[in-house]
Design a protein around this motif. Structure first.
Motif, mmCIF file in Angstrom:
data_model
loop_
_atom_site.group_PDB
_atom_site.id
_atom_site.type_symbol
_atom_site.label_atom_id
_atom_site.label_comp_id
_atom_site.label_asym_id
_atom_site.label_seq_id
_atom_site.Cartn_x
_atom_site.Cartn_y
_atom_site.Cartn_z
ATOM 1 N N ALA A 183 34.974 34.436 43.790
ATOM 2 C CA ALA A 183 35.955 33.512 44.371
ATOM 3 C C ALA A 183 36.188 32.296 43.483
ATOM 4 O O ALA A 183 37.272 31.713 43.498
ATOM 5 N N ARG A 207 41.673 34.260 46.334
ATOM 6 C CA ARG A 207 40.419 34.040 47.038
ATOM 7 C C ARG A 207 40.563 34.358 48.523
ATOM 8 O O ARG A 207 39.697 34.984 49.129
ATOM 9 N N GLU A 225 38.489 37.217 50.490
ATOM 10 C CA GLU A 225 37.651 36.940 51.645
ATOM 11 C C GLU A 225 38.088 37.755 52.859
ATOM 12 O O GLU A 225 37.251 38.228 53.634
ATOM 13 N N MET A 249 45.442 38.861 42.578
ATOM 14 C CA MET A 249 44.730 37.624 42.257
ATOM 15 C C MET A 249 45.133 37.177 40.863
ATOM 16 O O MET A 249 45.693 37.958 40.072
#
Length: 470
Positions: A207, A215, A219, A233
């Motif tokens: 992360a 992130r 999660e 990402m």
């Protein structure tokens, strides 16, 4: 109070034992018990009734005790009997091998006998223990040890194969512990994508290496704990977009995930013909291509360089100084770097490439000085020429050294013009070699292809050292 059983018996506290009961006690005390008379004749043989492998041993009765053992064991036994009947009240137990007196077959296992003197006349009691259970237990331990070592070797082999696959993969691979969110392992392609130094990603929170949106997606996926589409990402350090495909599995009692993404995305996107062509040239080109930082440490090296240097995989080159693979080491790297930094590019530099096995091969190097967001460095193309060739000089004439050739024509014979021009070029080359090697004359002589003695002659000729200097 004493713990001596003989004193206890003589005191009358223990009643006399019936002969049958005594025989039973002796028989069960050992696996084989032998009573030997003073004349060394076997008078009684008692086998443990719970140990049926011995069968009947009655044919030993009346035989000389040394005749029921092999010759080596008989010699040992005779020595111990003599000691016991002499001044020694007690002798150590010994391991003996039996040889049957009827058919002379030899038992394949030893019996451990303890010897006890029965009376003053010299009668003896031999109580033997079969060592096969102990040997079998030892063999079991040995087999367990071998199995454990084989299992450890298999584990090491698996780890080696995993490292080789990670190093050879052109995709970025990150192994993630879902319980902690920390990176367990990452290959070189992933480290390059995230802008991390070799080996530095392991143990870090994934992360912390990606953008806030990535992130949040990570999660949410960890909380769901299911297979998912590629996770979008962006690498925080390099700004590179990454679409990681997760694969769930369980290992070491915890859930882990293998995140895989295309190592060619971003700068090598397939929708860019130029980038795709350059990437294909880098991967499949015949010449070695190497990128280093400004200190000469290798960042990337293609397969052609790995073959040229006889290296097993990308990780074996990355992070190592380029000087390790050049015969003149730092002198070559300094000459290439200074030439490329001064002119932007350097062509046709001749050097010898040293392989991982110590072999050397002639090579021709072209280098370009590269400036980027990750710092300055060198891009090198190394061609294996594999044969002696004439060095090619690409340098502008120095100011104030001799006159141009055109200006000399007509003022002197051609022979003198050529001699003067040759001297000027020769002196320039010697001065350049001394500068590149920081006045290391041995290295300069090697770089120029001269013997040390020849270099000193030319240094004196051009007044670069004193006449008396060695």
């Amino acid at each position: 109070m004493t713990n001596d059983l003989s004193t206890f018996i003589r005191a009358g506290a223990l009643p006399l034992i019936a002969p049958d009961l005594l025989a039973q006690v002796i028989a069960t005390a050992g696996d084989v018990s032998i009573v030997v008379g003073p004349d060394d004749i076997v008078q009684a043989v008692l086998a443990n009734p719970h140990h049926r492998s011995f069968g009947s041993l009655d044919h030993w009765l009346g035989a000389k005790v040394t005749d029921i053992f092999t010759s080596e064991s008989a010699a040992k036994l005779a020595g111990r009997i003599a000691d016991l009947r002499g001044a020694m009240p007690q002798v150590r137990a010994l391991e003996l091998n039996h040889s049957d007196p009827e058919d002379r077959t030899i038992w394949t296992y030893p019996i451990r006998y303890s010897l006890h003197r029965l009376d003053e006349a010299g009668a003896l009691l031999m109580v033997g223990r079969d060592l096969r259970p102990l040997a079998e237990a030892q063999q079991d331990l040995v087999r367990m040890q071998i199995a454990l070592e084989q299992e450890q070797q298999q584990q090491r082999d698996l780890e080696t194969r995993l490292r080789a696959m990670l190093a050879a993969s052109r995709d970025g691979i990150v192994i993630l512990a879902l319980g902690t969110g920390r990176i367990l392992q990452a290959n070189a392609v992933a480290e390059e994508a995230f802008g991390a130094a070799p080996g530095s990603l392991a143990g870090k929170l994934l992360a912390a290496e990606i953008d806030p949106a990535g992130r949040a997606a990570l999660e949410a996926w960890i909380a769901a704990g299911t297979e998912a589409a590629p996770l979008p990402m962006v690498a925080r350090r390099t700004g590179r977009p990454i679409a990681a495909v997760p694969t769930l599995y369980r290992a070491s009692g915890e859930w882990q995930a293998l995140l895989r993404f295309d190592g060619r995305r971003g700068a090598e996107a397939e929708d860019s013909p130029l980038a795709a062509g350059l990437a294909s040239l880098y991967r499949n080109g015949a010449d070695a291509v190497v990128f280093t930082d400004d200190a000469g440490v290798i960042r990337l090296a293609n397969d052609a360089f790995l073959r040229l240097a006889a290296l097993p995989g990308p990780l074996s080159a990355r992070g190592r100084p380029l000087a390790e693979f050049l015969a003149r080491g730092t002198a070559d790297v300094r000459a290439i770097a200074e030439g490329a930094r001064a002119a932007g590019a350097l062509r046709f530099y001749r050097a010898k490439v040293r392989t991982a096995y110590g072999d050397e091969t002639e090579a021709e190097i072209s280098a370009t000085w590269i400036s980027g967001i990750r710092g300055d460095g060198l891009g090198l193309v190394i061609r294996d020429v594999g044969r002696p060739d004439l060095a090619r000089l690409r340098a502008p004439p120095a100011e104030g050294r001799g006159r141009g050739a055109a200006a000399l024509v007509g003022t002197a014979p051609l022979r003198d013009i050529v001699a003067e021009t040759t001297d000027v070029i020769e002196r320039m080359c010697i001065e350049a070699a001394l500068s590149l090697t920081r006045n290391n004359r041995v290295a300069a002589a090697e770089m120029l292809g001269l013997s040390r003695q020849s270099l000193y002659v030319k240094l004196r000729k051009y007044g670069l050292i004193g006449r008396d200097e060695i």
